[in-house]
Write a protein that holds these residues in place. Structure first.
Motif, mmCIF file in Angstrom:
data_model
loop_
_atom_site.group_PDB
_atom_site.id
_atom_site.type_symbol
_atom_site.label_atom_id
_atom_site.label_comp_id
_atom_site.label_asym_id
_atom_site.label_seq_id
_atom_site.Cartn_x
_atom_site.Cartn_y
_atom_site.Cartn_z
ATOM 1 N N SER A 1 0.804 -1.188 0.042
ATOM 2 C CA SER A 1 -0.002 -0.105 -0.143
ATOM 3 C C SER A 1 0.654 1.192 0.162
ATOM 4 N N GLY A 2 0.590 2.123 -0.951
ATOM 5 C CA GLY A 2 1.555 3.345 -1.339
ATOM 6 C C GLY A 2 2.767 3.029 -2.120
ATOM 7 N N ALA A 3 3.340 3.976 -2.617
ATOM 8 C CA ALA A 3 4.407 3.515 -3.309
ATOM 9 C C ALA A 3 5.272 4.692 -3.777
ATOM 10 N N SER A 4 6.659 4.976 -3.499
ATOM 11 C CA SER A 4 7.393 6.007 -4.318
ATOM 12 C C SER A 4 8.662 5.521 -4.134
ATOM 13 N N PHE A 5 9.404 6.298 -5.430
ATOM 14 C CA PHE A 5 10.854 5.833 -5.481
ATOM 15 C C PHE A 5 11.766 6.387 -4.346
ATOM 16 N N THR A 6 12.811 5.736 -4.066
ATOM 17 C CA THR A 6 13.864 6.191 -3.253
ATOM 18 C C THR A 6 14.702 7.378 -3.790
ATOM 19 N N ALA A 7 15.450 8.238 -3.290
ATOM 20 C CA ALA A 7 16.048 9.148 -3.826
ATOM 21 C C ALA A 7 17.023 8.620 -5.043
ATOM 22 N N ASP A 8 17.713 7.489 -4.733
ATOM 23 C CA ASP A 8 18.756 6.927 -5.806
ATOM 24 C C ASP A 8 18.046 6.253 -7.007
ATOM 25 N N GLY A 9 16.723 6.013 -6.787
ATOM 26 C CA GLY A 9 15.865 5.468 -7.743
ATOM 27 C C GLY A 9 16.033 4.050 -7.681
ATOM 28 N N LYS A 10 16.838 3.145 -6.944
ATOM 29 C CA LYS A 10 17.273 1.808 -6.692
ATOM 30 C C LYS A 10 15.952 1.157 -5.908
ATOM 31 N N GLY A 11 15.278 1.831 -5.208
ATOM 32 C CA GLY A 11 14.401 1.165 -4.464
ATOM 33 C C GLY A 11 12.906 1.939 -4.137
ATOM 34 N N VAL A 12 12.083 1.218 -3.699
ATOM 35 C CA VAL A 12 10.651 1.940 -3.840
ATOM 36 C C VAL A 12 10.214 1.852 -2.158
ATOM 37 N N ILE A 13 9.754 2.889 -1.504
ATOM 38 C CA ILE A 13 9.189 2.873 -0.161
ATOM 39 C C ILE A 13 7.767 2.753 -0.207
ATOM 40 N N THR A 14 7.373 1.759 0.601
ATOM 41 C CA THR A 14 5.733 1.297 0.365
ATOM 42 C C THR A 14 5.553 0.652 1.832
ATOM 43 N N THR A 15 4.415 0.421 2.096
ATOM 44 C CA THR A 15 3.952 -0.503 3.230
ATOM 45 C C THR A 15 3.490 -1.771 2.774
ATOM 46 N N THR A 16 3.730 -2.931 3.719
ATOM 47 C CA THR A 16 3.195 -3.978 3.614
ATOM 48 C C THR A 16 2.821 -4.819 4.786
ATOM 49 N N ASP A 17 1.924 -5.825 4.724
ATOM 50 C CA ASP A 17 1.926 -6.582 5.768
ATOM 51 C C ASP A 17 2.148 -8.179 5.602
ATOM 52 N N GLY A 18 3.199 -8.389 4.529
ATOM 53 C CA GLY A 18 3.927 -9.659 4.326
ATOM 54 C C GLY A 18 4.597 -10.305 5.409
ATOM 55 N N LYS A 19 4.831 -9.480 6.479
ATOM 56 C CA LYS A 19 5.648 -10.089 7.599
ATOM 57 C C LYS A 19 4.846 -10.307 8.936
ATOM 58 N N GLY A 20 3.409 -9.984 8.936
ATOM 59 C CA GLY A 20 2.813 -9.833 10.132
ATOM 60 C C GLY A 20 1.453 -9.461 9.868
ATOM 61 N N GLU A 21 1.003 -9.109 10.908
ATOM 62 C CA GLU A 21 -0.726 -8.939 10.915
ATOM 63 C C GLU A 21 -0.840 -7.297 10.534
ATOM 64 N N PHE A 22 0.163 -6.445 10.421
ATOM 65 C CA PHE A 22 -0.008 -4.882 10.416
ATOM 66 C C PHE A 22 0.827 -4.587 9.210
ATOM 67 N N ARG A 23 0.633 -3.459 8.678
ATOM 68 C CA ARG A 23 1.282 -2.742 7.531
ATOM 69 C C ARG A 23 2.508 -2.018 8.093
ATOM 70 N N GLU A 24 3.788 -2.516 7.719
ATOM 71 C CA GLU A 24 4.897 -1.719 8.366
ATOM 72 C C GLU A 24 5.332 -0.972 6.897
ATOM 73 N N LEU A 25 6.205 0.021 7.289
ATOM 74 C CA LEU A 25 7.033 0.710 6.405
ATOM 75 C C LEU A 25 8.211 0.033 5.933
ATOM 76 N N VAL A 26 8.262 -0.191 4.802
ATOM 77 C CA VAL A 26 9.806 -0.905 4.116
ATOM 78 C C VAL A 26 10.225 -0.189 3.147
ATOM 79 N N THR A 27 11.484 -0.707 2.871
ATOM 80 C CA THR A 27 12.118 -0.263 1.320
ATOM 81 C C THR A 27 12.093 -1.637 0.385
ATOM 82 N N LEU A 28 11.698 -1.463 -0.533
ATOM 83 C CA LEU A 28 11.680 -2.848 -1.534
ATOM 84 C C LEU A 28 12.865 -2.413 -2.245
ATOM 85 N N ASP A 29 13.827 -3.263 -2.548
ATOM 86 C CA ASP A 29 14.969 -3.203 -3.198
ATOM 87 C C ASP A 29 14.702 -3.510 -4.859
ATOM 88 N N LEU A 30 14.827 -2.691 -5.745
ATOM 89 C CA LEU A 30 14.207 -3.246 -7.182
ATOM 90 C C LEU A 30 15.165 -4.474 -7.715
#
Length: 697
Positions: free
Chosen positions: A291-320
């Motif tokens: 949920s939610g998505a924006s590129f990091t400053a260097d463009g190599k990752g995406v900042i988003t939230t996900t509940d993939g590792k638990g019950e609740f949505r946490e802020l994470v950086t997804l490495d592209l």
């Protein structure tokens, strides 16, 4: 996607004041990252829609005109509603005069801010330049303006606004020129369109539109300075797509694909090659939300939230490159509800939903280190996060039990917050409004259910009647924000209010939100029955005087409660509610039909169709014996007016007392003040006649 989590407040207190601003207002100059779920909380071919129902049309007529009664606006039609005494409207006084002010967008050069507030019939775009400054009105339409966005750079000579007609939600995008107020249409004038993100330099913005087939939310880009640049850049399948961010060079779009409240994906669209890449895959049996998505400053990752590792949505950086995630910032045991990133991508603001109360957090990027916020905010709901392009200020909206939604500004460096607007509540003293109590009870399966309980003033002696107000969605949540006109029921009628968050509500983990899906639908109704048990256990409450009220999906819950608990309630108010799941799914607008099937079940499957008919209130309408008030917008694209027509017609045939009120120029809940006022007066009369009858004034 239409609607916010706050469907309860938008529809119920919509009768109310200016509907509280959505936390899901479109964002662009700043990256506002939040998934907006499609909920059931306006020009449309109503003849075509209503013809799909076998129910006969409702014949409507208003009460006669008189100085002693309230004249019904020409924009409304009514049936069986008695003349409303003028004394009721006089008694409401300034409870109907509260306003709100939602933060929308910063000017790209100076520190003036666009806000959304109402001074006449419907919310419009205003400008405010400082804390406590004058609110200058910029737009003057008959209908509400949904949102407004400036490009993140330039001289601020124009902004783009979004507006529908009569609540039909087929919003069009317009360029508004500041110099002369001239409007230039940027969309086709017929389809459903959104506002999306700008490129970094503000040359163009992306948006979705259903113009190709009225169903799929395809991606378009346009330079609003030249409408002829409008271009279809990606065809998609489904109504749950939305662009989230542009890459630094403007050649790629980061996008979200919403499937359900429990399942969504991130994609990358290359505008030059047409290639699209799925960044997140489904793994295992339990779906995951991104949920939610924006590129990091260097463009190599995406900042988003996900509940993939638990019950609740946490802020994470997804490495592209690796598709691996890493936590961003200190962990929290609640949903990170939304976030926004500054234009230079060095700061991030987030909202954490702690048992219904929103908390604002501020982080440095890329470290995720949390920065202190020195000003203490009241418990309530927060939305509309918006960094100024210079990164020094963060605007947002805050609503609490004792304040309508207003615009606040955080100085990022100092951590100090200023209140920029102070919306009126008439002549009332907001310091006297009831603060809610978080209460809990056990349901049929021993699961804990919670809600917010508002007590009337102590001057009301004896056991108090109760109105149970059920939020819409069902992927929504009642929170302790401003309850607007509903304060009248507390302070003038002495009626207690209970806002339950039954299973299926968001904010309590991904397991809880799935517990009402498909064939489990009526388990949430059982939670409502357990709430009635809780009321009976409270010595200060009168279990013999209970009214159920709900909007949208909450309207279905109201009708279901009228079936299952006919011997335990006095009356009910159904606002734009679902009466038959099969006809609802067949008639709701095409762009949202598949999204709703994920939640309710697919009516095209014979077994599921049988189940949906079985649990539909219309099927068991003969069991509804207590008086019902049905309120509907004629142009509603979500829950079409035929849902109201068929339940009203059926109850009339069975002899159940039923009132009906329809807004000719309204959609999914009343937005115009004159209609909201009359709805409130009629609701008060209904309560006096059926809930409070026999009680001392």
């Amino acid at each position: 996607m239409p609607t916010s989590h706050r469907v309860c407040l938008l529809l119920l207190a919509a009768a109310a004041c200016d509907a509280p601003p959505s936390k899901d207002a479109p964002k662009v100059a700043t990256i506002q990252a939040k998934r907006v779920e499609p909920t059931d909380a306006s020009p449309v071919d109503d003849k075509a829609r209503d013809s799909k129902s076998d129910a006969p049309p409702v014949i409507v007529a208003g009460p006669p005109a008189s100085d002693d009664i309230v004249n019904m606006p020409d924009s409304l039609t009514a049936e069986n509603i008695p003349p409303i005494p003028r004394a009721i409207a006089d008694g409401v006084g300034t409870y109907s005069e509260a306003r709100s002010a939602a933060a929308l967008e910063w000017h790209p050069k100076d520190h003036s801010l666009l806000i959304r507030t109402r001074f006449a019939e419907a919310p419009q775009i205003h400008e405010v330049k400082m804390a406590g400054g004058d609110r200058r009105q910029l737009t003057f339409f008959n209908d509400s303006v949904g949102g407004a966005i400036y490009p993140p750079t330039g001289d601020g000579s124009f902004f783009v606004l979004s507006k529908d007609i009569g609540g039909n939600e087929f919003a069009q995008n317009w360029r508004f020129d500041r110099a002369d107020g001239k409007l230039t249409l940027l969309t086709d004038g017929a389809s459903k369109n959104s506002l999306g993100p700008w490129t970094r330099g503000g040359e163009k913005f992306a948006y979705t539109s259903t113009r190709r087939n009225k169903k799929d939310t395809d991606f378009y880009v346009v330079d609003p300075r030249d409408p002829t640049t409008d271009k279809l850049v990606a065809e998609v399948e489904g109504g749950g797509w939305s662009p989230a961010d542009f890459s630094a060079d403007g050649n790629q779009i980061l996008a979200e694909e919403y499937v359900s409240v429990n399942e969504s994906y991130l994609w990358l669209f290359d505008l030059a090659t047409g290639q699209r890449t799925k960044l997140t895959e489904k793994t295992g049996d339990v779906p995951v939300v991104w949920s939610g998505a924006s590129f990091t400053a260097d463009g190599k990752g995406v900042i988003t939230t996900t509940d993939g590792k638990g019950e609740f949505r946490e802020l994470v950086t997804l490495d592209l490159a690796s598709k691996q995630t890493s936590p961003l910032g200190p962990p929290v045991q609640w949903d990170v509800e939304s976030f926004a990133i500054s234009h230079d991508r060095k700061k991030l603001a987030s909202i954490v939903n702690e048992a219904g109360v929103d908390r604002l957090r501020l982080h440095d990027l890329p470290s995720g280190r949390e920065r202190p916020i020195k000003t203490r905010l009241p418990a309530g709901t927060i939305g509309g996060l918006n960094f100024h392009p210079d990164g020094k200020l963060l605007a947002f909206s805050l609503s609490s039990a004792r304040s309508p939604a207003d615009t606040y500004v955080l100085d990022v460096q100092s951590g100090v917050i200023e209140r920029w607007t102070e919306s009126e509540v008439g002549t009332l003293n907001p310091g006297t409004f009831s603060e809610p109590e978080l209460v809990k009870w056990k349901s049929f399966d021993d699961r804990e259910i919670s809600g917010f309980y508002y007590k009337p003033p102590a001057r009301f002696a004896g056991k108090r009647p109760v109105v149970v107000i059920v939020h819409g969605g069902p992927e929504g949540q009642s929170q302790p924000g401003f309850i607007a006109r509903n304060n009248y029921y507390l302070d003038e009628l002495g009626v207690a209010l209970l806002y339950p968050n039954v299973r299926g509500s968001t904010g309590y983990g991904k397991t809880f939100v799935r517990l009402d899906n498909g064939a489990q639908r009526e388990d949430s109704v059982k939670d409502l029955g357990a709430a009635l048990d809780w009321i009976a256990s409270r010595p200060e409450l009168d279990a013999d005087r209970i009214m159920i009220m709900g909007g949208s999906y909450g309207g279905y819950m109201t009708l279901a409660a009228s079936v299952h608990f006919a011997d335990r309630i006095r009356c009910a108010v159904d606002i734009v509610g679902i009466s038959n799941f099969v006809t609802f799914l067949e008639n709701t607008e095409a762009y949202r039909r598949d999204l709703r099937r994920v939640e309710y079940g697919d009516e095209r499957d014979p077994e599921m169709r049988k189940k949906l008919l079985e649990i539909s209130p219309l099927t068991r309408a003969a069991e509804i014996k207590k008086p019902l008030f049905v309120i509907q917008g004629k142009n509603d694209p979500r829950v079409p007016a035929s849902e109201a027509h068929q339940i009203v017609a059926t109850l009339k045939q069975g002899g159940t007392p039923v009132w009906y009120l329809e807004g000719k120029d309204e959609g999914h809940g009343f937005q115009k003040k004159r209609n909201q006022d009359y709805q409130m007066y009629a609701t008060i009369l209904f309560m006096k006649k059926f809930l409070l009858d026999g009680m001392a004034e």
